[in-house]
Design a protein around this motif. Structure first.
Motif, PDB file in Angstrom:
ATOM      1  N   GLY A  13     -17.410  13.052  14.623  1.00 26.78           N
ATOM      2  CA  GLY A  13     -17.323  13.763  13.359  1.00 26.78           C
ATOM      3  C   GLY A  13     -18.163  13.083  12.296  1.00 26.78           C
ATOM      4  N   VAL A  14     -19.130  13.801  11.767  1.00 29.56           N
ATOM      5  CA  VAL A  14     -19.911  13.302  10.639  1.00 29.56           C
ATOM      6  C   VAL A  14     -19.200  13.822   9.390  1.00 29.56           C
ATOM      7  CG1 VAL A  14     -22.149  13.284   9.488  1.00 29.56           C
ATOM      8  CG2 VAL A  14     -22.028  13.243  11.994  1.00 29.56           C
ATOM      9  N   ILE A  15     -18.443  12.939   8.771  1.00 35.35           N
ATOM     10  CA  ILE A  15     -17.622  13.302   7.618  1.00 35.35           C
ATOM     11  C   ILE A  15     -18.482  13.161   6.368  1.00 35.35           C
ATOM     12  CG2 ILE A  15     -15.526  12.780   6.331  1.00 35.35           C
ATOM     13  CD1 ILE A  15     -14.531  11.411   8.986  1.00 35.35           C
ATOM     14  N   VAL A  16     -18.598  14.262   5.634  1.00 35.08           N
ATOM     15  CA  VAL A  16     -19.450  14.304   4.449  1.00 35.08           C
ATOM     16  C   VAL A  16     -18.563  14.465   3.216  1.00 35.08           C
ATOM     17  CG1 VAL A  16     -21.393  15.464   3.336  1.00 35.08           C
ATOM     18  CG2 VAL A  16     -21.260  15.390   5.847  1.00 35.08           C
ATOM     19  N   GLN A  68     -21.507  -2.471  15.606  1.00 33.35           N
ATOM     20  CA  GLN A  68     -22.429  -1.380  15.320  1.00 33.35           C
ATOM     21  C   GLN A  68     -21.791  -0.355  14.388  1.00 33.35           C
ATOM     22  OE1 GLN A  68     -25.725  -0.947  16.619  1.00 33.35           O
ATOM     23  NE2 GLN A  68     -25.395  -3.090  17.140  1.00 33.35           N
ATOM     24  N   TRP A  69     -22.635   0.258  13.536  1.00 31.31           N
ATOM     25  CA  TRP A  69     -22.199   1.328  12.643  1.00 31.31           C
ATOM     26  C   TRP A  69     -22.446   2.667  13.315  1.00 31.31           C
ATOM     27  CZ3 TRP A  69     -19.541   0.417   8.294  1.00 31.31           C
ATOM     28  CH2 TRP A  69     -19.605  -0.856   7.742  1.00 31.31           C
ATOM     29  N   GLN A  70     -21.468   3.574  13.247  1.00 36.96           N
ATOM     30  CA  GLN A  70     -21.556   4.901  13.861  1.00 36.96           C
ATOM     31  C   GLN A  70     -20.669   5.874  13.104  1.00 36.96           C
ATOM     32  OE1 GLN A  70     -20.321   4.643  17.956  1.00 36.96           O
ATOM     33  NE2 GLN A  70     -22.047   3.371  18.552  1.00 36.96           N
ATOM     34  N   ALA A  71     -20.808   7.148  13.439  1.00 36.68           N
ATOM     35  CA  ALA A  71     -19.836   8.151  13.006  1.00 36.68           C
ATOM     36  C   ALA A  71     -18.614   8.013  13.910  1.00 36.68           C
ATOM     37  CB  ALA A  71     -20.432   9.550  13.124  1.00 36.68           C
ATOM     38  N   ALA A 118     -22.204   6.134   3.289  1.00 35.59           N
ATOM     39  CA  ALA A 118     -23.644   5.915   3.243  1.00 35.59           C
ATOM     40  C   ALA A 118     -24.389   7.130   2.718  1.00 35.59           C
ATOM     41  CB  ALA A 118     -24.168   5.583   4.639  1.00 35.59           C
ATOM     42  N   ALA A 119     -25.342   6.879   1.842  1.00 38.58           N
ATOM     43  CA  ALA A 119     -26.287   7.921   1.446  1.00 38.58           C
ATOM     44  C   ALA A 119     -27.206   8.179   2.636  1.00 38.58           C
ATOM     45  CB  ALA A 119     -27.092   7.459   0.242  1.00 38.58           C
ATOM     46  N   PRO A 120     -27.742   9.389   2.766  1.00 38.37           N
ATOM     47  CA  PRO A 120     -28.591   9.698   3.926  1.00 38.37           C
ATOM     48  C   PRO A 120     -29.720   8.691   4.164  1.00 38.37           C
ATOM     49  CG  PRO A 120     -28.074  11.711   2.754  1.00 38.37           C
ATOM     50  CD  PRO A 120     -27.544  10.575   1.921  1.00 38.37           C
ATOM     51  N   GLU A 121     -30.331   8.175   3.095  1.00 36.60           N
ATOM     52  CA  GLU A 121     -31.449   7.237   3.281  1.00 36.60           C
ATOM     53  C   GLU A 121     -30.993   5.872   3.806  1.00 36.60           C
ATOM     54  OE1 GLU A 121     -30.268   7.230  -1.118  1.00 36.60           O
ATOM     55  OE2 GLU A 121     -30.660   8.772   0.381  1.00 36.60           O
ATOM     56  N   GLU A 122     -29.701   5.555   3.721  1.00 34.62           N
ATOM     57  CA  GLU A 122     -29.175   4.300   4.261  1.00 34.62           C
ATOM     58  C   GLU A 122     -28.973   4.366   5.777  1.00 34.62           C
ATOM     59  OE1 GLU A 122     -26.057   2.115   1.713  1.00 34.62           O
ATOM     60  OE2 GLU A 122     -25.733   4.258   1.322  1.00 34.62           O
ATOM     61  N   VAL A 123     -28.730   5.560   6.290  1.00 37.37           N
ATOM     62  CA  VAL A 123     -28.330   5.716   7.694  1.00 37.37           C
ATOM     63  C   VAL A 123     -29.332   5.095   8.670  1.00 37.37           C
ATOM     64  CG1 VAL A 123     -27.829   7.410   9.503  1.00 37.37           C
ATOM     65  CG2 VAL A 123     -26.832   7.687   7.219  1.00 37.37           C
ATOM     66  N   PRO A 124     -30.646   5.377   8.579  1.00 35.19           N
ATOM     67  CA  PRO A 124     -31.570   4.783   9.553  1.00 35.19           C
ATOM     68  C   PRO A 124     -31.647   3.262   9.485  1.00 35.19           C
ATOM     69  CG  PRO A 124     -32.622   6.599   8.389  1.00 35.19           C
ATOM     70  CD  PRO A 124     -31.325   6.318   7.687  1.00 35.19           C
ATOM     71  N   LYS A 125     -31.266   2.677   8.359  1.00 29.75           N
ATOM     72  CA  LYS A 125     -31.295   1.224   8.213  1.00 29.75           C
ATOM     73  C   LYS A 125     -30.062   0.564   8.833  1.00 29.75           C
ATOM     74  CE  LYS A 125     -33.712   1.876   3.879  1.00 29.75           C
ATOM     75  NZ  LYS A 125     -33.502   2.019   2.451  1.00 29.75           N
ATOM     76  N   MET A 126     -28.967   1.312   8.940  1.00 30.38           N
ATOM     77  CA  MET A 126     -27.701   0.750   9.396  1.00 30.38           C
ATOM     78  C   MET A 126     -27.341   1.112  10.831  1.00 30.38           C
ATOM     79  SD  MET A 126     -25.284   1.349   6.043  1.00 30.38           S
ATOM     80  CE  MET A 126     -23.919   0.419   6.753  1.00 30.38           C
ATOM     81  N   VAL A 127     -27.908   2.215  11.328  1.00 30.31           N
ATOM     82  CA  VAL A 127     -27.442   2.798  12.589  1.00 30.31           C
ATOM     83  C   VAL A 127     -28.616   2.877  13.572  1.00 30.31           C
ATOM     84  CG1 VAL A 127     -26.334   4.844  13.580  1.00 30.31           C
ATOM     85  CG2 VAL A 127     -25.771   4.146  11.256  1.00 30.31           C
ATOM     86  N   GLU A 141     -31.197   4.263  16.342  1.00 38.52           N
ATOM     87  CA  GLU A 141     -31.864   5.568  16.335  1.00 38.52           C
ATOM     88  C   GLU A 141     -31.049   6.661  17.021  1.00 38.52           C
ATOM     89  OE1 GLU A 141     -36.265   7.319  17.379  1.00 38.52           O
ATOM     90  OE2 GLU A 141     -35.393   5.910  18.806  1.00 38.52           O
ATOM     91  N   ALA A 142     -30.502   6.364  18.205  1.00 39.60           N
ATOM     92  CA  ALA A 142     -29.780   7.372  18.980  1.00 39.60           C
ATOM     93  C   ALA A 142     -28.553   7.895  18.236  1.00 39.60           C
ATOM     94  CB  ALA A 142     -29.359   6.810  20.333  1.00 39.60           C
ATOM     95  N   PHE A 143     -27.947   7.069  17.389  1.00 35.82           N
ATOM     96  CA  PHE A 143     -26.768   7.494  16.645  1.00 35.82           C
ATOM     97  C   PHE A 143     -27.119   7.954  15.238  1.00 35.82           C
ATOM     98  CE2 PHE A 143     -25.103   5.089  20.152  1.00 35.82           C
ATOM     99  CZ  PHE A 143     -24.021   5.862  20.546  1.00 35.82           C
ATOM    100  N   ALA A 144     -28.165   7.397  14.643  1.00 33.65           N
ATOM    101  CA  ALA A 144     -28.591   7.831  13.303  1.00 33.65           C
ATOM    102  C   ALA A 144     -29.035   9.288  13.325  1.00 33.65           C
ATOM    103  CB  ALA A 144     -29.719   6.941  12.795  1.00 33.65           C
ATOM    104  N   VAL A 145     -29.745   9.683  14.383  1.00 32.01           N
ATOM    105  CA  VAL A 145     -30.238  11.062  14.442  1.00 32.01           C
ATOM    106  C   VAL A 145     -29.085  12.059  14.470  1.00 32.01           C
ATOM    107  CG1 VAL A 145     -30.481  11.286  16.963  1.00 32.01           C
ATOM    108  CG2 VAL A 145     -32.018  12.533  15.446  1.00 32.01           C
ATOM    109  N   ARG A 146     -27.973  11.693  15.079  1.00 37.71           N
ATOM    110  CA  ARG A 146     -26.794  12.576  15.096  1.00 37.71           C
ATOM    111  C   ARG A 146     -26.295  12.823  13.682  1.00 37.71           C
ATOM    112  NH1 ARG A 146     -22.861  10.188  19.812  1.00 37.71           N
ATOM    113  NH2 ARG A 146     -24.428  10.057  21.450  1.00 37.71           N
TER     114      ARG A 146
END
Length: 143
Positions: free
Chosen positions: A15-18, A34-37, A106-115, A117-122
């Motif tokens: 679940g990507v909770i927004v 690791q950071w994930q949804a 996380a703001a959207p621009e933070e996600v690729p820095k924290m997660v 690739e395989a999980f950030a794209v989700r």
């Protein structure tokens, strides 16, 4: 033996909770940091959205309402098919537990820095409007 090695797949949900500011909830796994949804493997006898709600609640303490299926992802190494949903929080309170040691909105621009690739794209796919994404990865990178 991995699921792929014995010819069987497992199905997971995430679940990507927004929130109302467009931020997404990331959970920090207790086992590897690791950071994930939030999410996990469906049980054989449960429905998809019931399993999603259970997994999110177990990992976060939040109740959620799925808004849309945003992607289908396959880990080609482990044979795991993941169904990812954009969700809105409807109640509960963030609670640390045995599986999760931290939370971050996380703001959207933070996600690729924290997660990875395989999980950030989700997560980023879940923020887009349109048809669900269909992607494959090796557990870390898209392939």
């Amino acid at each position: 033996m991995t699921a792929a090695a014995d010819g069987r797949h497992s199905v997971s949900v995430a679940g990507v909770i927004v929130d109302d500011r467009g931020r997404v909830l990331l959970t920090q796994r207790a086992d590897d940091g690791q950071w994930q949804a939030p999410g996990g493997v469906l049980e054989l006898d449960e429905g998809i959205t019931d399993g999603l709600r259970r997994e999110v609640y177990e990992e976060t303490g939040l109740t959620v309402e799925p808004v849309a299926l945003t992607g289908v992802y396959k880990n080609m190494i482990k044979g795991v098919i993941a169904l990812v949903f954009r969700c809105k929080p409807t109640g509960g309170q963030l609670t640390i537990n045995d599986e999760v040691k931290g939370f971050h909105w996380a703001a959207p621009e933070e996600v690729p820095k924290m997660v990875t690739e395989a999980f950030a794209v989700r997560i980023l796919d879940a923020l887009r409007d349109g048809s669900p994404a269909i992607r494959q990865h090796d557990g870390v990178r898209l392939i």
